[in-house]
Motif scaffolding. Sequence first.
Motif, short mmCIF file in Angstrom:
data_model
loop_
_atom_site.label_atom_id
_atom_site.label_comp_id
_atom_site.label_asym_id
_atom_site.label_seq_id
_atom_site.Cartn_x
_atom_site.Cartn_y
_atom_site.Cartn_z
N THR A 563 0.43 17.02 -5.70
CA THR A 563 0.63 18.36 -5.13
C THR A 563 0.47 18.39 -3.62
O THR A 563 0.95 19.31 -2.95
N ARG A 564 -0.18 17.40 -3.07
CA ARG A 564 -0.49 17.43 -1.64
C ARG A 564 0.46 16.60 -0.79
O ARG A 564 0.66 16.89 0.38
N ILE A 565 1.04 15.55 -1.37
CA ILE A 565 1.81 14.62 -0.52
C ILE A 565 3.04 15.29 0.07
O ILE A 565 3.53 14.87 1.13
N HIS A 566 3.56 16.33 -0.60
CA HIS A 566 4.76 16.98 -0.07
C HIS A 566 4.45 17.86 1.14
O HIS A 566 5.36 18.22 1.89
N HIS A 572 1.77 7.96 8.20
CA HIS A 572 0.43 7.37 8.26
C HIS A 572 -0.61 8.30 7.62
O HIS A 572 -1.59 7.85 7.03
N GLU A 573 -0.36 9.63 7.74
CA GLU A 573 -1.28 10.56 7.09
C GLU A 573 -1.10 10.51 5.57
O GLU A 573 -2.07 10.61 4.81
N LEU A 574 0.15 10.36 5.13
CA LEU A 574 0.43 10.21 3.70
C LEU A 574 -0.28 8.99 3.13
O LEU A 574 -0.94 9.04 2.07
N PHE A 575 -0.15 7.87 3.85
CA PHE A 575 -0.76 6.63 3.37
C PHE A 575 -2.29 6.72 3.38
O PHE A 575 -2.96 6.26 2.46
N ALA A 576 -2.85 7.29 4.44
CA ALA A 576 -4.31 7.41 4.55
C ALA A 576 -4.86 8.28 3.41
O ALA A 576 -5.90 7.97 2.81
N ASP A 577 -4.17 9.38 3.11
CA ASP A 577 -4.61 10.26 2.03
C ASP A 577 -4.56 9.55 0.69
O ASP A 577 -5.48 9.66 -0.13
N THR A 578 -3.48 8.78 0.44
CA THR A 578 -3.35 8.03 -0.82
C THR A 578 -4.46 7.00 -0.95
O THR A 578 -5.06 6.83 -2.02
N PRO A 656 4.45 -4.68 -4.17
CA PRO A 656 5.53 -4.14 -3.33
C PRO A 656 5.71 -2.63 -3.54
O PRO A 656 5.47 -2.10 -4.62
N MET A 657 6.12 -1.95 -2.46
CA MET A 657 6.51 -0.54 -2.54
C MET A 657 8.02 -0.50 -2.76
O MET A 657 8.80 -0.74 -1.82
N GLN A 658 8.44 -0.23 -3.99
CA GLN A 658 9.86 -0.25 -4.33
C GLN A 658 10.38 1.17 -4.57
O GLN A 658 9.66 2.04 -5.03
N ILE A 659 11.65 1.33 -4.25
CA ILE A 659 12.31 2.62 -4.52
C ILE A 659 13.37 2.40 -5.58
O ILE A 659 13.50 1.29 -6.15
N GLY A 660 14.21 3.41 -5.87
CA GLY A 660 15.11 3.39 -7.02
C GLY A 660 16.03 2.19 -7.07
O GLY A 660 16.29 1.64 -8.14
N ASP A 661 16.57 1.74 -5.96
CA ASP A 661 17.50 0.60 -5.94
C ASP A 661 16.79 -0.74 -5.81
O ASP A 661 17.38 -1.72 -5.39
N GLN A 689 4.37 6.62 -6.82
CA GLN A 689 4.42 8.00 -6.32
C GLN A 689 4.52 8.03 -4.79
O GLN A 689 5.36 8.73 -4.22
N VAL A 690 3.68 7.23 -4.12
CA VAL A 690 3.68 7.25 -2.67
C VAL A 690 4.94 6.59 -2.11
O VAL A 690 5.44 6.96 -1.04
N SER A 691 5.52 5.61 -2.85
CA SER A 691 6.76 4.97 -2.40
C SER A 691 7.90 5.97 -2.38
O SER A 691 8.69 6.04 -1.42
N VAL A 692 8.01 6.78 -3.45
CA VAL A 692 9.07 7.80 -3.52
C VAL A 692 8.88 8.83 -2.40
O VAL A 692 9.84 9.22 -1.71
N ALA A 693 7.63 9.28 -2.22
CA ALA A 693 7.36 10.27 -1.18
C ALA A 693 7.70 9.72 0.20
O ALA A 693 8.30 10.43 1.03
N ALA A 694 7.34 8.44 0.45
CA ALA A 694 7.63 7.85 1.76
C ALA A 694 9.13 7.72 1.97
O ALA A 694 9.65 7.98 3.07
N HIS A 695 9.87 7.32 0.92
CA HIS A 695 11.32 7.17 1.05
C HIS A 695 11.98 8.52 1.34
O HIS A 695 12.91 8.61 2.16
N ASN A 696 11.49 9.54 0.67
CA ASN A 696 12.04 10.88 0.91
C ASN A 696 11.84 11.31 2.35
O ASN A 696 12.72 11.93 2.98
N LYS A 697 10.68 10.98 2.88
CA LYS A 697 10.41 11.37 4.26
C LYS A 697 11.29 10.57 5.22
O LYS A 697 11.69 11.07 6.28
N ILE A 698 11.58 9.31 4.84
CA ILE A 698 12.47 8.49 5.69
C ILE A 698 13.87 9.10 5.69
O ILE A 698 14.55 9.18 6.73
N LEU A 699 14.33 9.55 4.50
CA LEU A 699 15.65 10.17 4.42
C LEU A 699 15.69 11.45 5.25
O LEU A 699 16.68 11.75 5.94
N MET A 700 14.58 12.22 5.17
CA MET A 700 14.50 13.43 5.97
C MET A 700 14.54 13.11 7.46
O MET A 700 15.15 13.84 8.25
#
Length: 878
Positions: A563-566, A572-578, A656-661, A689-700
């Motif tokens: 609920t918080r990562i979004h 770096h704040e996302l990673f520190a919180d995780t 590893p931090m992997q995403i969908g592909d 969970q954190v890999s998907v969130a990080a990838h989304n932020k990269i896309l953003m």
Amino acid sequence: MNKIFSAYTNKELLAGILRSFLAVIYISLLALSTWLCRDFSFGYIADRIVPYGLPPLLTLLCAAFLSLFVLTLEQTRTETLLFSILCLAFAGLNLDIFLLGIITDPQTALLISRVDHFMLALVQLGANLHLAYLVCEKKDNWWIVYLAYGVGVVMALFTPTNLYFQGIYTYYWGLFAKKAIMYDVMSTLWFIGTIYGIIILFFSYRKTADSHKKDTIKFILLGFVCTAALSLTNTPAMYGYEVYPLGTFTFISLFLLAYGLFKYNLRIAMQQLRTVISVVGHLSIITAAGFVPAIFLPDNSYHLKLVMGIIIVALLYHPAYRIWDIFLSLFLKRSSAMLQKELYALVYNLSGIHHLNQIHQEICTWLFKLFMNSRCAMIFADMEFGIYAGWHTMNPEPYTGLFNKAKDIPSGDIPLSISVSHPILKKITASHTRLITHTMVDQWMDELQIETDPEDHLQQASMIIPIFSQSRILSLLLIGNKLNERSYSKSEKMIFENIGAVLGPFIENAKLLERLEQKVVNRTHDLNKALENVKQTNKKISKNSAIIEKQTDIFLSFFETSTRIHDIEELHELFADTLNQLRSLFPHLGFGIIHEGGRTEVIESGAFIGVSEKEQTVILENRQHLTSQNINQVLIKKLSLNAGPEIQAPFWTVLPMQIGDNRIIGKIIIKGPKMDQMTNKVISIFLAQVSVAAHNKILMRKLETTTNTDGMTGIANRAFFDQRLKNTIKNSNLFPEIYFSILMIDINGLKRINDNFGHDKGDEMIKQVADILSSICRETDTLSRMGGDEFIILLASTGSVQAKATVDRIRQKEEKLFLVFTEKNQKKVSIPIRFSLGVAGSDEVLPEKVMKLADQRMYLDKETFYQNTIENLYSGHS
């Protein structure tokens, strides 16, 4: 008879023979000396002795006394025999100097010196080295000792000839032998041998760790040095110089040697000395009393004086002995009194002991300290199993100075059991004797035709003390022979009998208490077993509760993170919180997350918790190898080189931090013990969970890049660059070892182009520069137009040295870059495009000051350009 104890008897016999031999020699020398001095008056002899004859007389008496006395202390040691022989040699040497201070005939003096030096040459060189080798326990190069003895034999043959002594000198203290060539040879050999002995003693003292042996070697070394120093002072007189020979003071070195060799026998030595003083004092008192009538009766009453003297001696013999003994006890206690006092102390100590093993240890300690036994054993009757069981212990202290090393002696209490059917044990039970000597055991062995067994403790015991209670044997105390191989005295045997009488009640009490303790132990064991069952049940319940609680914590933490990562904008704040969430679930683990750009060597962001700065440095330096199968061994090896081998290395796991592909965008590093299956699964869920969130932020972020693009050039604008620089500075502060650089570019002469050819040509120049810079930049670099003719490049994970390589590539492209167009008059124009550059890195200045330094360097480059180049480039087109 037991062969071992027969060997002891033979050794004592050899020591007795040597002692008798020395006594005969000293008596013979006394008689010979008296005969040589028969023609001299008492007054003349006294005048010659005082003062120059006192040192040799004192050394003579000390050497003779020590040579006989040490043989009563330790009768089986080779060192004892060697020391006695050396004392004999020194006694002869000082008798020589003493007599040559009295007699006046040169020929007689020469004969005495030759006889004395025959003995000295024969034994001193070999015996000195032999003693040094034994003290140091030297195992090699014994041929040197044998050679020294051989040389001594050869040199002794020259002592009666003129090649050794060729005459006599006359000095103020008396006559002295005149040396010849073979004496020089023998003196040199003596000196070399003594120096060699000092050297091996010195190095042995440095190397040995045994404190007792080290102390012994120290005094032997001092004795050797003292002997060498004093003996050297005899040399001038041999060469004709009238210098008094201080070698007559060698009693000093003899006492040093004696103390070093026999200091652990001081108690026995004091008792021996007490016996000598007691006898000499008693005889002196009654002799003086016997001469009283001769003083007070008339001179013509010879027979009356004799009769009265005998009567006085007979009447005062026993009273004088008792009075003298009482007086002597004020200074030197009698051995029997001391032993009785020690027995009282033992009984007092035993009164506070309630276990058989402790009784055994107390008895062993007492015997080892007081009697210097080699071993001690106590076995206790156990009729239920038909055995006598107990322990035997070896004496751990080398009380005789140079015997066994500690490593050669078994340490501690070793279990021992003897069957009640043992034939000697049956004899002991039947005899009802309070003290059984080894002679009695030998007689029983002959009677029963028992073969000698070196492992049989009953056969090897020097004394066996049965401990009775109501006519039955409770225990047997087996006492070994003394370390110095001396026999037990009568007073010591009486003490042993008293021990057997007093130990019975203590052993019975200890057995009773041990039985009670065993019952308590059994009851306690049953109770503990029941309690353990209850504990196991509670433990299972607690374990299940802990699992449920842990699962609840994991679910809540996962839900909270989801609920918080979004709501978190920065990576770096996302990673520190995780990582904080993971750390709260697994406090025994350390974590780190590295988010990479398009290449593994470029770090976009990251965070660590529970990982030291040194460990972070090693991880970042080896980040390209983090996916290797042997990464745990690699990191452990690197950390051991940095932190030192004394640091216990943790186990390292990298996921590893992997995403969908299945593309890897980073890694999570776990430090700590090897993870179990549940821990691995939970961390993998959080990682997904954190890999998907990080990838989304990269896309953003990429979407933001599209909306923040310069309209003319198609590259990022100033606002986008400022945000990227802000994030880069944050990462640099988090990971100071990961550098970044900034490259400032400014087009030179753009205003001239605009003024001379129009703004459309100037815009075309800007677009060409943007295209060239875009072709050079890496995917991870950020190229932005700052406005007008200024561009800026943010080089991620790049130090200033690498950035200068990028500058070189830009300069190479710049040489081939021209603005080409056709004027209205159809004239073709080609104008070179040039720009000023400035580069700086975070390895040079603080991250916040990199851009300013790059800008300063760009303006310096621009000044240089305008001073040297601009007029030449554009003069034809102005």
